[in-house]
Design a protein around this motif. Structure first.
Motif, PDB file in Angstrom:
ATOM      1  N   PHE A  73     -19.788  11.366  -0.962  1.00  0.00           N
ATOM      2  CA  PHE A  73     -18.409  11.356  -1.445  1.00  0.00           C
ATOM      3  C   PHE A  73     -17.424  11.746  -0.342  1.00  0.00           C
ATOM      4  N   GLY A  74     -17.862  12.605   0.573  1.00  0.00           N
ATOM      5  CA  GLY A  74     -16.990  12.962   1.690  1.00  0.00           C
ATOM      6  C   GLY A  74     -16.682  11.762   2.570  1.00  0.00           C
ATOM      7  N   ILE A  75     -17.706  10.992   2.910  1.00  0.00           N
ATOM      8  CA  ILE A  75     -17.503   9.811   3.759  1.00  0.00           C
ATOM      9  C   ILE A  75     -16.752   8.731   2.984  1.00  0.00           C
ATOM     10  N   TYR A  76     -17.026   8.624   1.684  1.00  0.00           N
ATOM     11  CA  TYR A  76     -16.277   7.673   0.841  1.00  0.00           C
ATOM     12  C   TYR A  76     -14.782   7.988   0.885  1.00  0.00           C
ATOM     13  N   GLY A  77     -14.442   9.245   0.688  1.00  0.00           N
ATOM     14  CA  GLY A  77     -13.034   9.629   0.707  1.00  0.00           C
ATOM     15  C   GLY A  77     -12.385   9.391   2.057  1.00  0.00           C
ATOM     16  N   LEU A  78     -13.137   9.616   3.121  1.00  0.00           N
ATOM     17  CA  LEU A  78     -12.617   9.376   4.467  1.00  0.00           C
ATOM     18  C   LEU A  78     -12.279   7.905   4.660  1.00  0.00           C
ATOM     19  N   ILE A  79     -13.183   7.018   4.229  1.00  0.00           N
ATOM     20  CA  ILE A  79     -12.930   5.580   4.360  1.00  0.00           C
ATOM     21  C   ILE A  79     -11.718   5.172   3.534  1.00  0.00           C
ATOM     22  N   ARG A  80     -11.627   5.687   2.293  1.00  0.00           N
ATOM     23  CA  ARG A  80     -10.514   5.305   1.440  1.00  0.00           C
ATOM     24  C   ARG A  80      -9.184   5.841   1.955  1.00  0.00           C
ATOM     25  N   GLY A  88     -12.590  15.429   8.637  1.00  0.00           N
ATOM     26  CA  GLY A  88     -11.193  15.337   9.064  1.00  0.00           C
ATOM     27  C   GLY A  88     -11.014  15.747  10.515  1.00  0.00           C
ATOM     28  N   MET A  89     -11.776  16.744  10.941  1.00  0.00           N
ATOM     29  CA  MET A  89     -11.704  17.189  12.331  1.00  0.00           C
ATOM     30  C   MET A  89     -12.276  16.127  13.268  1.00  0.00           C
ATOM     31  N   VAL A  90     -13.423  15.556  12.901  1.00  0.00           N
ATOM     32  CA  VAL A  90     -14.114  14.619  13.784  1.00  0.00           C
ATOM     33  C   VAL A  90     -13.413  13.270  13.856  1.00  0.00           C
ATOM     34  N   PHE A  91     -12.975  12.739  12.689  1.00  0.00           N
ATOM     35  CA  PHE A  91     -12.495  11.369  12.636  1.00  0.00           C
ATOM     36  C   PHE A  91     -10.975  11.227  12.525  1.00  0.00           C
ATOM     37  N   LEU A  92     -10.296  12.256  12.010  1.00  0.00           N
ATOM     38  CA  LEU A  92      -8.853  12.150  11.807  1.00  0.00           C
ATOM     39  C   LEU A  92      -8.057  13.035  12.754  1.00  0.00           C
ATOM     40  N   GLY A  93      -8.750  13.782  13.591  1.00  0.00           N
ATOM     41  CA  GLY A  93      -8.050  14.639  14.540  1.00  0.00           C
ATOM     42  C   GLY A  93      -7.415  15.866  13.922  1.00  0.00           C
ATOM     43  N   GLU A  94      -7.807  16.216  12.678  1.00  0.00           N
ATOM     44  CA  GLU A  94      -7.289  17.424  12.043  1.00  0.00           C
ATOM     45  C   GLU A  94      -7.981  18.637  12.673  1.00  0.00           C
ATOM     46  N   ARG A  95      -7.174  19.597  13.090  1.00  0.00           N
ATOM     47  CA  ARG A  95      -7.709  20.741  13.821  1.00  0.00           C
ATOM     48  C   ARG A  95      -8.352  21.743  12.880  1.00  0.00           C
ATOM     49  N   LEU A  96      -9.487  22.295  13.327  1.00  0.00           N
ATOM     50  CA  LEU A  96     -10.229  23.275  12.545  1.00  0.00           C
ATOM     51  C   LEU A  96      -9.812  24.674  12.991  1.00  0.00           C
ATOM     52  N   SER A  97      -9.232  25.437  12.062  1.00  0.00           N
ATOM     53  CA  SER A  97      -8.816  26.795  12.390  1.00  0.00           C
ATOM     54  C   SER A  97     -10.032  27.715  12.458  1.00  0.00           C
ATOM     55  N   ARG A  98      -9.806  28.918  12.951  1.00  0.00           N
ATOM     56  CA  ARG A  98     -10.919  29.874  13.052  1.00  0.00           C
ATOM     57  C   ARG A  98     -11.454  30.228  11.674  1.00  0.00           C
ATOM     58  N   THR A 136       0.839  -1.205   0.000  1.00  0.00           N
ATOM     59  CA  THR A 136       0.000   0.000   0.000  1.00  0.00           C
ATOM     60  C   THR A 136       0.866   1.244   0.000  1.00  0.00           C
ATOM     61  N   GLU A 137       0.252   2.352  -0.497  1.00  0.00           N
ATOM     62  CA  GLU A 137       0.961   3.621  -0.482  1.00  0.00           C
ATOM     63  C   GLU A 137       1.088   4.127   0.944  1.00  0.00           C
ATOM     64  N   ASP A 138       2.158   4.882   1.206  1.00  0.00           N
ATOM     65  CA  ASP A 138       2.354   5.473   2.525  1.00  0.00           C
ATOM     66  C   ASP A 138       1.370   6.603   2.706  1.00  0.00           C
ATOM     67  N   LYS A 139       0.869   6.727   3.906  1.00  0.00           N
ATOM     68  CA  LYS A 139      -0.044   7.823   4.226  1.00  0.00           C
ATOM     69  C   LYS A 139       0.747   9.106   4.381  1.00  0.00           C
ATOM     70  N   ALA A 140       0.166  10.176   3.953  1.00  0.00           N
ATOM     71  CA  ALA A 140       0.786  11.470   4.131  1.00  0.00           C
ATOM     72  C   ALA A 140       0.420  12.024   5.482  1.00  0.00           C
ATOM     73  N   PRO A 141       1.351  12.672   6.179  1.00  0.00           N
ATOM     74  CA  PRO A 141       0.990  13.326   7.416  1.00  0.00           C
ATOM     75  C   PRO A 141       0.081  14.494   7.142  1.00  0.00           C
ATOM     76  N   ALA A 142      -0.701  14.855   8.170  1.00  0.00           N
ATOM     77  CA  ALA A 142      -1.626  15.978   8.012  1.00  0.00           C
ATOM     78  C   ALA A 142      -0.882  17.209   7.567  1.00  0.00           C
ATOM     79  N   GLY A 143      -1.424  17.878   6.546  1.00  0.00           N
ATOM     80  CA  GLY A 143      -0.826  19.088   6.035  1.00  0.00           C
ATOM     81  C   GLY A 143       0.195  18.846   4.954  1.00  0.00           C
ATOM     82  N   SER A 144       0.566  17.600   4.692  1.00  0.00           N
ATOM     83  CA  SER A 144       1.557  17.302   3.678  1.00  0.00           C
ATOM     84  C   SER A 144       0.905  17.161   2.321  1.00  0.00           C
ATOM     85  N   HIS A 145       1.665  17.486   1.263  1.00  0.00           N
ATOM     86  CA  HIS A 145       1.147  17.343  -0.088  1.00  0.00           C
ATOM     87  C   HIS A 145       1.823  16.179  -0.788  1.00  0.00           C
TER      88      HIS A 145
END
Length: 305
Positions: free
Chosen positions: A166-173, A122-132, A2-11
Motif C-alpha cells: 500500500f505504501g508503494i501504491y500510494g507513492l505511484i498514485r 517520500g524521502m527516497v523518491f520524492l525528496g522529502e527530508r527525514l527529520s531526526r 487532474t487535481e493539483d499536487k500539494a507542495p510538501a508539507g501542505s494539507h
C-alpha cells in the motif's frame, strides 16, 4: 483535468478525504467477516467487478470519461497504473485473507507500519527530508519488526506485505499524472478481465458458497464494489492534495480501529512478541506524531508571503 499536487508539507483540502477513507477502512473487517464463507480470491474478484460500474457512473456525472480514454493512449501513464493495479490487488487479497483467517491484529500492525514506510518512500523518491525525530521513529519501528521475527514470524509476512504494497501504491498514485477517479477506473479496468474469469470459474464450480449461491451473499459481494471504490477514491484524492508524510499521519486512524476490533470484537489472541511490537510501534507513532504536530504548528505560525 487532474487535481493539483500539494507542495510538501501542505494539507490543502486533503484532510477530510483522508479522514473519511481511513475511517471506512478501519471498520471494513466487520463487512468482510460477513463473507468469510466465500473463498478470498472470489471476494477479491467480485470487489473489482462491481467497483468498475460505480467508477464509470461517477465519471459520467463528473464528466471525466474523456480523461479516462486519454490515459488509455498514454503508455507511460498506463504502465504506472498497471503497476499500481497489481499492488492494490495484492494488498486487497492479503487483507481479505488476514480477516478470514482471524489475523486482523497482524493486518492492523501492517497498517501501523505503513505511515513509516510512507516516510521512507517520500524521502527516497520524492525528496522529502527525514527529520531526526522521524528517523528515530523509523528505528524504533524497525526494532519492533525485529522482535516479530523472533516471536511471531508466521504472521509477519501479512504485516510487511500490507505495509509495503500500500505504501508503494500510494507513492505511484501521488506522482502519476491522472485524476483520482480516472486512475482508479483504469486500475479496475486492468484487473476486470482476470477478475471476470475468476468469478466465472467459481460460478461454474458451484460450491454453494459464493456469488449466486445465496441472495444475501450475492448482495454483499456486489456491495463490495462500493466498499472498495469509495475509500480508494477518497484516498487517491487525499494523496494528491496532502504531503505524503501528512497523509501517513492520518492513517493511524484505520489500524487503531482494526486493532480494537481484533482484540475486543473478534477476540484474537495477542502474542507476547506482537504486544512488544505494538508497544514499540505506538512509541514510534508518538515520536512521529509529535514531529508532525511541531511542523504543522510552525507552518501555521509562519507569516503569509
Amino acid at each position: 483535468m487532474t487535481e493539483d499536487k500539494a507542495p510538501a508539507g501542505s494539507h490543502q483540502g486533503g484532510l477530510p478525504y483522508a479522514l473519511a477513507a481511513y475511517g471506512i477502512w478501519g471498520f471494513v473487517p466487520l463487512f468482510f467477516k460477513l463473507l468469510s464463507s466465500v473463498p478470498p480470491v472470489e471476494v477479491l474478484a467480485q470487489r473489482i467487478i462491481w467497483s468498475l460500474p460505480l467508477c464509470f457512473l461517477i465519471m459520467f456525472f463528473r464528466r471525466q470519461i474523456g480523461e479516462y480514454l486519454a490515459v488509455l493512449t498514454d503508455w507511460r501513464t498506463l504502465r504506472l497504473l498497471l503497476a499500481s493495479a497489481l499492488l492494490i490487488a495484492v494488498n486487497w487479497l492479503v487483507y481479505i485473507y488476514s480477516i478470514f483467517t482471524d489475523h486482523v491484529l497482524a493486518a492492523s500492525l501492517g497498517y501501523y507500519l505503513n505511515p513509516l514506510v510512507n516516510v521512507m518512500l517520500g524521502m527516497v523518491f520524492l525528496g522529502e527530508r527525514l527529520s531526526r525525530l522521524q528517523l528515530a521513529a523509523v528505528v524504533i519501528a524497525g526494532i519492533g519488526v525485529a522482535i516479530l521475527l523472533a516471536g511471531a514470524l508466521d504472521t509477519l509476512w501479512i504485516s510487511l506485505t500490507l505495509a509495503f504494497s500500500f505504501g508503494i501504491y500510494g507513492l505511484i498514485r501521488k506522482v502519476v499524472p491522472v485524476g483520482s477517479l480516472p486512475g482508479l477506473a483504469i486500475e479496475t479496468t486492468v484487473l476486470f478481465v482476470p477478475s471476470l474469469a475468476i468469478a466465472a470459474f467459481y460460478l461454474w464450480a458451484g460450491d454453494g458458497r459464493g456469488f449466486g449461491s445465496d441472495g444475501s451473499i450475492s448482495a454483499l459481494l456486489m456491495a463490495g464494489g462500493i466498499v472498495t471504490a469509495v475509500p480508494l477514491l477518497l484516498f487517491a484524492t487525499a494523496a494528491r492534495r496532502m504531503s505524503y508524510a501528512a497523509l501517513g499521519f492520518v492513517q493511524f486512524l484505520a489500524p487503531t480501529v482494526q486493532f480494537l476490533l481484533g482484540l475486543f470484537v473478534f477476540h484474537e489472541p495477542l502474542k507476547p512478541a506482537q504486544l512488544a511490537c505494538f508497544i514499540l510501534i505506538w512509541a514510534s507513532i508518538a515520536v512521529f506524531s509529535f514531529d508532525m504536530w511541531r511542523k504543522m504548528r510552525a507552518e501555521r505560525m509562519m507569516p503569509a508571503a
